[in-house]
Design an enzyme around this catalytic site. Structure first.
Site, PDB file in Angstrom:
ATOM      1  N   LYS A  14      29.761  52.993  35.083  1.00  0.00           N
ATOM      2  CA  LYS A  14      29.277  53.479  33.939  1.00  0.00           C
ATOM      3  C   LYS A  14      28.470  52.517  33.045  1.00  0.00           C
ATOM      4  O   LYS A  14      27.505  53.018  32.496  1.00  0.00           O
ATOM      5  CB  LYS A  14      30.568  53.541  32.857  1.00  0.00           C
ATOM      6  CG  LYS A  14      31.375  51.958  32.673  1.00  0.00           C
ATOM      7  CD  LYS A  14      32.752  52.392  32.086  1.00  0.00           C
ATOM      8  CE  LYS A  14      33.589  51.266  31.728  1.00  0.00           C
ATOM      9  NZ  LYS A  14      33.468  50.153  32.728  1.00  0.00           N
ATOM     10  N   ARG A  89      38.682  50.232  25.097  1.00  0.00           N
ATOM     11  CA  ARG A  89      39.641  49.968  26.406  1.00  0.00           C
ATOM     12  C   ARG A  89      40.942  49.962  26.126  1.00  0.00           C
ATOM     13  O   ARG A  89      41.812  49.691  27.034  1.00  0.00           O
ATOM     14  CB  ARG A  89      39.482  48.379  26.838  1.00  0.00           C
ATOM     15  CG  ARG A  89      38.343  48.339  27.880  1.00  0.00           C
ATOM     16  CD  ARG A  89      37.863  47.030  28.374  1.00  0.00           C
ATOM     17  NE  ARG A  89      37.363  46.854  29.753  1.00  0.00           N
ATOM     18  CZ  ARG A  89      36.206  46.524  30.055  1.00  0.00           C
ATOM     19  NH1 ARG A  89      35.334  46.360  29.058  1.00  0.00           N
ATOM     20  NH2 ARG A  89      35.871  46.212  31.234  1.00  0.00           N
ATOM     21  N   ARG A 125      29.854  43.031  44.570  1.00  0.00           N
ATOM     22  CA  ARG A 125      28.614  43.324  43.754  1.00  0.00           C
ATOM     23  C   ARG A 125      27.877  41.548  43.640  1.00  0.00           C
ATOM     24  O   ARG A 125      28.770  40.625  43.435  1.00  0.00           O
ATOM     25  CB  ARG A 125      29.351  43.380  42.503  1.00  0.00           C
ATOM     26  CG  ARG A 125      28.480  43.767  41.276  1.00  0.00           C
ATOM     27  CD  ARG A 125      28.794  44.519  40.002  1.00  0.00           C
ATOM     28  NE  ARG A 125      29.772  43.849  39.514  1.00  0.00           N
ATOM     29  CZ  ARG A 125      30.304  44.521  38.270  1.00  0.00           C
ATOM     30  NH1 ARG A 125      30.016  45.783  38.030  1.00  0.00           N
ATOM     31  NH2 ARG A 125      31.361  43.926  37.719  1.00  0.00           N
ATOM     32  N   ARG A 158      29.656  37.535  39.779  1.00  0.00           N
ATOM     33  CA  ARG A 158      30.249  36.963  38.503  1.00  0.00           C
ATOM     34  C   ARG A 158      31.539  36.590  38.850  1.00  0.00           C
ATOM     35  O   ARG A 158      32.200  36.835  39.697  1.00  0.00           O
ATOM     36  CB  ARG A 158      30.674  38.367  37.757  1.00  0.00           C
ATOM     37  CG  ARG A 158      29.613  38.727  36.860  1.00  0.00           C
ATOM     38  CD  ARG A 158      29.682  40.036  36.182  1.00  0.00           C
ATOM     39  NE  ARG A 158      31.097  40.571  35.651  1.00  0.00           N
ATOM     40  CZ  ARG A 158      31.473  41.626  35.187  1.00  0.00           C
ATOM     41  NH1 ARG A 158      30.393  42.366  34.915  1.00  0.00           N
ATOM     42  NH2 ARG A 158      32.665  41.877  34.283  1.00  0.00           N
ATOM     43  N   ARG A 169      42.223  42.869  37.240  1.00  0.00           N
ATOM     44  CA  ARG A 169      41.290  43.692  36.072  1.00  0.00           C
ATOM     45  C   ARG A 169      41.519  45.144  36.269  1.00  0.00           C
ATOM     46  O   ARG A 169      41.795  46.070  35.654  1.00  0.00           O
ATOM     47  CB  ARG A 169      39.760  43.587  36.279  1.00  0.00           C
ATOM     48  CG  ARG A 169      39.082  42.118  35.736  1.00  0.00           C
ATOM     49  CD  ARG A 169      37.812  41.920  36.043  1.00  0.00           C
ATOM     50  NE  ARG A 169      36.740  42.762  35.641  1.00  0.00           N
ATOM     51  CZ  ARG A 169      35.611  42.711  36.441  1.00  0.00           C
ATOM     52  NH1 ARG A 169      35.568  42.329  37.443  1.00  0.00           N
ATOM     53  NH2 ARG A 169      34.863  43.435  35.852  1.00  0.00           N
TER      54      ARG A 169
HETATM   55  P1  AMP Z   1      32.867  44.430  31.606  1.00  0.00           P
HETATM   56  O1  AMP Z   1      31.758  43.574  31.939  1.00  0.00           O
HETATM   57  O2  AMP Z   1      32.886  45.638  30.929  1.00  0.00           O
HETATM   58  O3  AMP Z   1      33.725  44.385  33.038  1.00  0.00           O
HETATM   59  O4  AMP Z   1      33.957  43.333  30.611  1.00  0.00           O
HETATM   60  C1  AMP Z   1      34.138  41.981  31.205  1.00  0.00           C
HETATM   61  C2  AMP Z   1      35.439  41.514  30.659  1.00  0.00           C
HETATM   62  O5  AMP Z   1      34.984  41.467  29.073  1.00  0.00           O
HETATM   63  C3  AMP Z   1      36.523  42.287  30.573  1.00  0.00           C
HETATM   64  O6  AMP Z   1      37.411  41.964  31.977  1.00  0.00           O
HETATM   65  C4  AMP Z   1      37.471  41.873  29.540  1.00  0.00           C
HETATM   66  O7  AMP Z   1      37.630  40.483  29.597  1.00  0.00           O
HETATM   67  C5  AMP Z   1      36.342  41.749  28.444  1.00  0.00           C
HETATM   68  N1  AMP Z   1      36.167  42.961  27.559  1.00  0.00           N
HETATM   69  C6  AMP Z   1      34.961  43.722  27.633  1.00  0.00           C
HETATM   70  N2  AMP Z   1      35.121  44.756  26.678  1.00  0.00           N
HETATM   71  C7  AMP Z   1      36.291  44.529  26.421  1.00  0.00           C
HETATM   72  C8  AMP Z   1      36.943  45.316  25.267  1.00  0.00           C
HETATM   73  N3  AMP Z   1      36.783  46.528  24.756  1.00  0.00           N
HETATM   74  N4  AMP Z   1      38.278  45.110  25.054  1.00  0.00           N
HETATM   75  C9  AMP Z   1      38.752  43.989  25.547  1.00  0.00           C
HETATM   76  N5  AMP Z   1      38.206  43.107  26.429  1.00  0.00           N
HETATM   77  C10 AMP Z   1      37.105  43.456  26.820  1.00  0.00           C
END
Ligand code: AMP
Length: 211
Positions: A14, A89, A125, A158, A169
């Protein structure tokens, strides 16, 4: 304002698609993960509060995330088309978005990808430290090892893409996802797409849906 949300597991593609669409079709793109990572590197309070949750593969509390997204969306003009990638989320986040006419969601697009594929994508990744361009140790190798093709930056993993955290996750995602799919489904706002295809094929599907 039209608000489109991209739902899908970490690694479902996404973020890649949101970047492509914002560059080509003029969407304003909001990645809450990128916003948090920037806040961490800038040592902002919100980043410092979020850091330990991210490192552990857990969700940052709803109150923090809702404040973050409200302040990002608050300044947009009425004719903006916004793409939210990584938000909502959880169910409370979805309800909160819809609670204001300005941020009520137009359509939610769910990227469906089998879990075995997600694990392979995430654990292999690598990200450019400088520009954020994603690579993969098998599926998208850089021309020069560990160097970004686009800007020459260093490629890194990362910390939350390491094996144990990836598993966490994916579990956190699975725990929350069906409630979100039900929420948008019962409101007639859900479109599911097959995310286990090439980025080009998915982009074509999305261009049709979002035009
Ligand atoms: P992402 O890059 O979208 O995978 O986000 C990395 C991390 O940021 C996630 O594993 C969460 O710890 C935090 N995070 C990002 N967006 C949200 C959200 N909408 N609600 C809660 N935690 C978030």
């Amino acid at each position: 304002m039209s608000i489109f949300v991209f739902l899908g597991a970490p690694g479902s593609g996404k973020g890649t698609q949101a970047k492509r669409l914002s560059a080509r079709n003029g969407f304003a793109h909001f990645s809450t993960g990128d916003m948090l990572r920037k806040a961490i590197s800038d040592k902002e309070q919100v980043g410092l509060n979020a850091e330990r949750f991210i490192k552990n593969g857990e969700l940052v509390p709803d109150a923090v995330m809702i404040e973050l997204i409200n302040s990002a969306l608050g300044s947009l003009s009425a004719n903006t088309r916004a793409l939210l990638d990584g938000f909502p989320r959880t169910l409370p986040q979805a309800v909160r978005l819809d609670s204001s006419p300005q941020t009520c969601v137009t359509n939610a697009i769910y990227f469906e990808v089998p879990e075995s594929v997600l694990f392979e994508r995430l654990s292999g990744r690598r990200i450019c430290k400088n520009c954020g361009e994603p690579f993969h140790v098998v599926f998208r190798r850089p021309l020069v090892q560990s160097v970004c093709d686009k800007c020459g930056g260093n490629l890194v993993q990362r910390p939350d893409d390491e094996g144990v955290v990836v598993k966490k996750r994916l579990k956190v995602f699975a725990d929350q996802n069906s409630a979100l799919l039900d929420y948008y489904g019962t409101r007639g706002k859900l479109t599911t797409i097959d995310g286990n295809r090439s980025a080009e094929a998915i982009e074509q599907t999305l261009s049709g849906l979002l035009s």
